[in-house]
Design a protein around this motif. Structure first.
Motif, PDB file in Angstrom:
ATOM      1  N   PRO A   1      -2.393   1.238   8.513  1.00  0.00           N
ATOM      2  CA  PRO A   1      -3.629   1.990   8.392  1.00  0.00           C
ATOM      3  C   PRO A   1      -4.314   1.927   9.699  1.00  0.00           C
ATOM      4  O   PRO A   1      -5.376   3.098   9.966  1.00  0.00           O
ATOM      5  N   ARG A   2      -4.635   0.928  10.393  1.00  0.00           N
ATOM      6  CA  ARG A   2      -5.459   0.998  11.599  1.00  0.00           C
ATOM      7  C   ARG A   2      -4.793   2.074  12.676  1.00  0.00           C
ATOM      8  O   ARG A   2      -5.466   2.554  13.282  1.00  0.00           O
ATOM      9  N   THR A   3      -3.641   1.689  12.658  1.00  0.00           N
ATOM     10  CA  THR A   3      -2.793   2.973  13.542  1.00  0.00           C
ATOM     11  C   THR A   3      -3.050   4.280  13.114  1.00  0.00           C
ATOM     12  O   THR A   3      -3.418   5.119  14.034  1.00  0.00           O
ATOM     13  N   GLY A   4      -2.979   4.546  11.976  1.00  0.00           N
ATOM     14  CA  GLY A   4      -3.240   5.878  11.302  1.00  0.00           C
ATOM     15  C   GLY A   4      -4.593   6.280  11.667  1.00  0.00           C
ATOM     16  O   GLY A   4      -4.932   7.422  12.182  1.00  0.00           O
ATOM     17  N   SER A   5      -5.651   5.240  11.935  1.00  0.00           N
ATOM     18  CA  SER A   5      -7.027   5.435  12.169  1.00  0.00           C
ATOM     19  C   SER A   5      -7.091   5.903  13.556  1.00  0.00           C
ATOM     20  O   SER A   5      -7.764   6.928  13.860  1.00  0.00           O
ATOM     21  N   ALA A   6      -6.333   5.368  14.433  1.00  0.00           N
ATOM     22  CA  ALA A   6      -6.331   5.594  15.762  1.00  0.00           C
ATOM     23  C   ALA A   6      -5.712   6.771  15.815  1.00  0.00           C
ATOM     24  O   ALA A   6      -6.132   7.668  16.881  1.00  0.00           O
ATOM     25  N   ILE A   7      -4.809   7.208  15.081  1.00  0.00           N
ATOM     26  CA  ILE A   7      -4.026   8.638  15.445  1.00  0.00           C
ATOM     27  C   ILE A   7      -5.017   9.643  14.912  1.00  0.00           C
ATOM     28  O   ILE A   7      -5.118  10.727  15.517  1.00  0.00           O
ATOM     29  N   VAL A   8      -5.859   9.362  13.687  1.00  0.00           N
ATOM     30  CA  VAL A   8      -6.881  10.496  13.345  1.00  0.00           C
ATOM     31  C   VAL A   8      -7.852  10.665  14.713  1.00  0.00           C
ATOM     32  O   VAL A   8      -8.070  11.678  14.995  1.00  0.00           O
ATOM     33  N   THR A   9      -8.335   9.517  15.010  1.00  0.00           N
ATOM     34  CA  THR A   9      -9.403   9.666  16.244  1.00  0.00           C
ATOM     35  C   THR A   9      -8.855  10.423  17.423  1.00  0.00           C
ATOM     36  O   THR A   9      -9.373  11.239  18.005  1.00  0.00           O
ATOM     37  N   ALA A  10      -7.552  10.186  17.688  1.00  0.00           N
ATOM     38  CA  ALA A  10      -6.738  10.864  18.950  1.00  0.00           C
ATOM     39  C   ALA A  10      -6.829  12.304  18.477  1.00  0.00           C
ATOM     40  O   ALA A  10      -7.089  12.946  19.343  1.00  0.00           O
ATOM     41  N   ALA A  11      -6.059  12.495  17.506  1.00  0.00           N
ATOM     42  CA  ALA A  11      -5.788  14.059  17.101  1.00  0.00           C
ATOM     43  C   ALA A  11      -7.179  14.936  17.121  1.00  0.00           C
ATOM     44  O   ALA A  11      -7.223  15.992  17.651  1.00  0.00           O
ATOM     45  N   VAL A  12      -8.220  14.163  16.444  1.00  0.00           N
ATOM     46  CA  VAL A  12      -9.679  14.947  16.347  1.00  0.00           C
ATOM     47  C   VAL A  12      -9.953  15.305  17.874  1.00  0.00           C
ATOM     48  O   VAL A  12     -10.503  16.392  18.077  1.00  0.00           O
TER      49      VAL A  12
ATOM     50  N   TYR B   1      -2.629  23.671  17.639  1.00  0.00           N
ATOM     51  CA  TYR B   1      -1.772  23.660  16.408  1.00  0.00           C
ATOM     52  C   TYR B   1      -0.798  22.385  16.548  1.00  0.00           C
ATOM     53  O   TYR B   1      -0.659  21.868  15.285  1.00  0.00           O
ATOM     54  N   PHE B   2      -0.249  22.049  17.678  1.00  0.00           N
ATOM     55  CA  PHE B   2       0.548  21.022  17.881  1.00  0.00           C
ATOM     56  C   PHE B   2      -0.226  19.733  17.418  1.00  0.00           C
ATOM     57  O   PHE B   2       0.332  18.968  16.587  1.00  0.00           O
ATOM     58  N   VAL B   3      -1.385  19.408  17.859  1.00  0.00           N
ATOM     59  CA  VAL B   3      -2.174  18.167  17.515  1.00  0.00           C
ATOM     60  C   VAL B   3      -2.725  18.213  16.245  1.00  0.00           C
ATOM     61  O   VAL B   3      -2.509  16.922  15.565  1.00  0.00           O
ATOM     62  N   CYS B   4      -2.742  19.245  15.545  1.00  0.00           N
ATOM     63  CA  CYS B   4      -3.201  19.133  14.022  1.00  0.00           C
ATOM     64  C   CYS B   4      -2.289  18.885  13.233  1.00  0.00           C
ATOM     65  O   CYS B   4      -2.258  18.335  12.239  1.00  0.00           O
TER      66      CYS B   4
END
Length: 202
Positions: A6-17, A33-36
């Motif tokens: 989940p910490r990795t997922g949170s990092a992905i969320v942060t980077a993607a946004v 579109y790709f990032v989303c």
């Protein structure tokens, strides 16, 4: 592993946004579109972590939040995979282009808003499941729950016909500004969740 993922997922969320905001500002539709398509991956990982640590008394809220997260992910993948493949490579009839091209505000644009309406419901229920331990966690809980209010605009606005002006495919400056503002709101959620799971690893 139950904290690392989940910490990795949170990092992905942060980077993607963050990257989504950059693509919006630089007017790079393919990039946005790709990032989303990575945002729901990160969000499900993050939500699964919140679900895992939820207490028995809050488990129903966490279950509901996870269910809406999956619905959100399915809709978003359908929308943006279509934009980066079928729509991007062309060959569609005029009617199909009008329905499928995100920038024309057609069917898939409405499905995109429906997807983010489901995400808003998911964040609200995941927020209910969070047990605050300190100021940062209380902020995370509050931001997740307040984000639930986006459900109403995302769900209702397509029914009003407010996006019909997008049929000509022209850039909507107001819409871009609204999305950048959403990014500014959601970015702290990813950062706070990253810190949240990091503290629990310590």
């Amino acid at each position: 592993m139950n904290r690392i993922l989940p910490r990795t997922g949170s990092a992905i969320v942060t980077a993607a946004v963050f990257l989504f905001a950059v693509c919006l500002i630089t007017d790079f539709p393919f990039g946005s579109y790709f990032v989303c398509m990575f945002l729901p991956i990160g969000y499900i990982m993050m939500a699964a972590g919140l679900h895992y640590e939820s207490s028995e008394a809050r488990r129903v809220a966490a279950n509901i939040g996870m269910a809406f997260a999956v619905v959100y992910a399915v809709l978003i993948f359908l929308v943006y995979f279509a934009q980066t493949t079928s729509v991007r490579f062309g060959g569609l009839s005029a009617q199909a282009q009008e329905l499928l091209d995100f920038q024309r505000g057609g069917l898939l644009f409405n499905y995109d808003l429906l997807g983010y309406a489901m995400m808003a419901l998911s964040t609200f229920f995941m927020g209910l499941s969070v047990q605050g331990h300190g100021r940062a966690d209380r902020w995370l809980k509050a931001l997740l729950m307040i984000h639930g209010a986006f459900f109403f605009s995302c769900f209702i606005m397509p029914m009003t016909g407010v996006f019909l002006h997008m049929a000509d495919g022209k850039t909507n400056t107001g819409g871009t500004a609204a999305l950048v503002a959403w990014c500014a709101y959601f970015l702290p959620i990813g950062i706070l969740a990253y810190r949240h799971f990091g503290k629990r690893n310590g």
